[in-house]
Design an enzyme around this catalytic site. Structure first.
Site, PDB file in Angstrom:
ATOM      1  N   TYR A   1       0.870  -1.188   0.000  1.00 38.11           N
ATOM      2  CA  TYR A   1       0.000   0.000   0.000  1.00 38.11           C
ATOM      3  C   TYR A   1       0.898   1.226   0.000  1.00 38.11           C
ATOM      4  CZ  TYR A   1      -3.441   3.441   1.694  1.00 38.11           C
ATOM      5  OH  TYR A   1      -4.250   4.548   1.845  1.00 38.11           O
TER       6      TYR A   1
ATOM      7  N   ASP B   1       9.270   2.734  -0.543  1.00 35.80           N
ATOM      8  CA  ASP B   1       8.241   3.390   0.256  1.00 35.80           C
ATOM      9  C   ASP B   1       8.550   3.065   1.720  1.00 35.80           C
ATOM     10  OD1 ASP B   1       4.590   3.488   0.323  1.00 35.80           O
ATOM     11  OD2 ASP B   1       6.116   4.166   1.735  1.00 35.80           O
TER      12      ASP B   1
ATOM     13  N   LYS C   1       4.800   9.578   8.613  1.00 36.25           N
ATOM     14  CA  LYS C   1       4.627   9.046   9.971  1.00 36.25           C
ATOM     15  C   LYS C   1       5.645   9.591  10.986  1.00 36.25           C
ATOM     16  CE  LYS C   1       2.364   4.978   8.032  1.00 36.25           C
ATOM     17  NZ  LYS C   1       0.989   4.881   8.484  1.00 36.25           N
TER      18      LYS C   1
HETATM   19  P1  KE4 Z   1      -0.722   8.459   4.498  1.00 36.89           P
HETATM   20  O1  KE4 Z   1      -1.243   9.128   3.233  1.00 36.89           O
HETATM   21  O2  KE4 Z   1      -1.814   7.652   5.193  1.00 36.89           O
HETATM   22  O3  KE4 Z   1       0.006   9.443   5.428  1.00 36.89           O
HETATM   23  O4  KE4 Z   1       0.399   7.418   4.057  1.00 36.89           O
HETATM   24  C1  KE4 Z   1       0.072   6.442   3.094  1.00 36.89           C
HETATM   25  C2  KE4 Z   1       1.033   5.269   3.226  1.00 36.89           C
HETATM   26  C3  KE4 Z   1       2.033   5.138   2.285  1.00 36.89           C
HETATM   27  N1  KE4 Z   1       2.924   4.121   2.368  1.00 36.89           N
HETATM   28  C4  KE4 Z   1       2.863   3.211   3.363  1.00 36.89           C
HETATM   29  C5  KE4 Z   1       3.866   2.094   3.410  1.00 36.89           C
HETATM   30  C6  KE4 Z   1       1.851   3.298   4.351  1.00 36.89           C
HETATM   31  O5  KE4 Z   1       1.784   2.368   5.341  1.00 36.89           O
HETATM   32  C7  KE4 Z   1       0.910   4.343   4.285  1.00 36.89           C
HETATM   33  C8  KE4 Z   1      -0.234   4.478   5.270  1.00 36.89           C
HETATM   34  N2  KE4 Z   1      -0.356   3.441   6.223  1.00 36.89           N
HETATM   35  C9  KE4 Z   1      -1.708   3.166   6.687  1.00 36.89           C
HETATM   36  C10 KE4 Z   1      -1.638   2.007   7.672  1.00 36.89           C
HETATM   37  N3  KE4 Z   1      -1.326   0.802   7.039  1.00 36.89           N
HETATM   38  C11 KE4 Z   1      -2.333   4.374   7.302  1.00 36.89           C
HETATM   39  C12 KE4 Z   1      -3.563   4.099   8.145  1.00 36.89           C
HETATM   40  C13 KE4 Z   1      -4.825   4.535   7.455  1.00 36.89           C
HETATM   41  O6  KE4 Z   1      -4.919   4.405   6.206  1.00 36.89           O
HETATM   42  O7  KE4 Z   1      -5.741   4.986   8.191  1.00 36.89           O
END
Ligand code: KE4
Length: 430
Positions: A144, A239, A267
């Site tokens: 993801y 990523d 994060k």
């Molecule tokens: P954000 O746009 O949510 O800040 O980051 C996206 C993202 C990109 N790459 C990786 C490897 C990530 O894990 C994420 C976001 N992680 C999720 C949890 N698996 C965020 C939680 C959510 O979507 O509410």
């Protein structure tokens, strides 16, 4: 566990927000209960609006590596907030954080701040297309990279949790430029590159995946990926939104000794405030406006509050030379306890872990990619999740997410969690 105020709030929220939430995985859909509303968090503890207290293993999905509301981070945020929250201009804090990111991650020569991991990967993708003059990207099933259109193809995290094959609204033409390979299967990548000769701009990968549950990439696989990208003039983009500053000072790229061309961050570098960043080789990053012709912008990019929270977080880590050694040692104590409990209950569920990130899969098969992760018994997971919640242990509400141990977690927290785990496994596997 009394959840009456949370239930009332969720009923109200559903009148105003899609599904009552601002991010799908929070809706607790796959664990079959109403979500909780958290009122405050400190250290390892979260307290909900009904007064229930939990030991937290989500850590806001990764950012809270120091534990919640670290006193030095909060103090710094208050100090800076008193001088204004956003100016839409340059500020000193953004330079401080950029320097700190470069100090931790040598592959980053130039970095651009954005406001989420999604923005970081989307921007890195546009930049890769501009730098190579090619259109296609390769991602891996189960990874993801945020909710940018091009990445919502066979994605992990909430997309996998909700069992959505892909997302509606992503056009066929967009999907055509996203090729998906199988994690840890280098042959599946060779085939795609062969079939799309000189058309692939970048390969995106979570070097340690957290969004299909925790799945580590095989060292040889990652090495071959690097070699392939170099030979084929494809950009290798890590990523590290989740793994950056989590698995080691230099993230997964330090652990594996592999140098990507670009890296996406998020994060931890925001210390709990909205942030993302992407960076890497100078010759690539200088194509970003205004130094180059690749446009990317953001009203709150480099916001002094987020920059300060991130900088203070990294400064605390930087000043403790044993930070990761201790974090990983504590995590190991925890895993041993969980695995020992399973052994005593003759349950051999699969444990995948890397440093302070882990997932217990409700399968006894090895989990090395999305297909094997999906063999887990998600219904059994849901029963286990609810038992643990009732016992005051807050886990990610999905089999396809990773748990996070923070520097604030101590043996007494692990012992309480292991006892709850033993009782929960006993109850659901009887
Ligand atoms: P954000 O746009 O949510 O800040 O980051 C996206 C993202 C990109 N790459 C990786 C490897 C990530 O894990 C994420 C976001 N992680 C999720 C949890 N698996 C965020 C939680 C959510 O979507 O509410």
């Amino acid at each position: 566990m009394n959840t009456s105020i949370s239930d009332k709030l969720f009923a109200e929220a559903q009148k105003h927000l899609p599904g009552g939430v601002n991010s799908p995985v929070r809706a607790f859909k796959s664990v079959g209960r109403n979500p909780l509303y958290i009122k405050m968090a400190k250290g390892v503890k979260m307290t909900d609006v009904d007064g229930n207290v939990f030991i937290d293993y989500i850590g806001s999905w990764g950012p809270m590596i120091l534990g919640h509301a670290h006193k030095k981070v909060i103090k710094a945020i208050k100090r800076v907030a008193n001088e204004g929250t956003s100016f839409g201009t340059n500020n000193e804090q953004e330079i401080n954080l950029a320097q700190m990111i470069k100090k931790f991650v040598p592959s980053v020569e130039i970095v651009r701040m954005v406001n989420s991991g999604t923005e970081a990967t989307m921007s890195a993708m546009r930049l890769a297309r501009a730098f190579t003059g090619r259109n296609k990207i390769i991602k891996f099933e189960g990874c993801y990279h945020g909710h940018g259109d091009a990445f919502l193809i066979k994605a992990g995290s909430g997309v996998a949790t909700l069992g959505l094959p892909d997302s509606l609204g992503v056009t066929a033409s967009t999907a055509r430029d996203t090729l998906t390979a199988i994690y840890n299967d280098i042959e599946s990548v060779y085939k795609l590159v062969e079939k799309n000769k000189d058309e692939v701009a970048a390969i995106f990968i979570e070097p340690v995946a957290g969004n299909m549950g925790l799945v580590k990439s095989d060292k040889d696989f990652l090495k071959k990926l690097r070699e392939l990208c170099t030979i084929e003039n494809i950009l290798l983009i890590f990523d590290e939104v989740m793994t950056g500053f989590r698995l080691a000072r230099g993230g997964a790229q330090e652990l594996y000794g592999i140098k990507p061309d670009l890296t996406a961050f998020g994060k931890i570098i925001g210390g709990g405030l909205p942030v993302g960043a992407y960076g890497g080789r100078r010759e690539i990053m200088e194509m970003i406006a205004p130094s180059g012709a690749v446009y990317q912008a953001g009203t709150l990019s480099g916001n002094p509050l987020a920059m300060t929270a991130g900088y203070e977080t990294l400064k605390i880590i930087d000043e403790d030379k044993n930070f990761y050694k201790n974090l990983n040692k504590n995590s190991e104590y925890f895993y041993e306890g969980l695995r020992d409990a399973n052994k005593k209950l003759s349950q051999d569920f699969t444990f995948n872990r890397c440093g302070s990130m882990f997932t217990m899969f409700f399968t006894n098969e090895k989990v090395t990619d999305f297909a094997t992760a999906k063999k887990s018994d998600t219904k059994l997971f849901a029963r286990y999740f609810n038992r643990m919640l009732e016992k005051g242990i807050y886990l990610p509400p999905s089999q396809f997410e990773a748990c996070f141990v923070s520097a604030a977690h101590a043996e007494k927290d692990f012992d309480k969690t292991i006892a709850a785990h033993r009782a929960a496994i006993n109850a659901v596997c009887r």
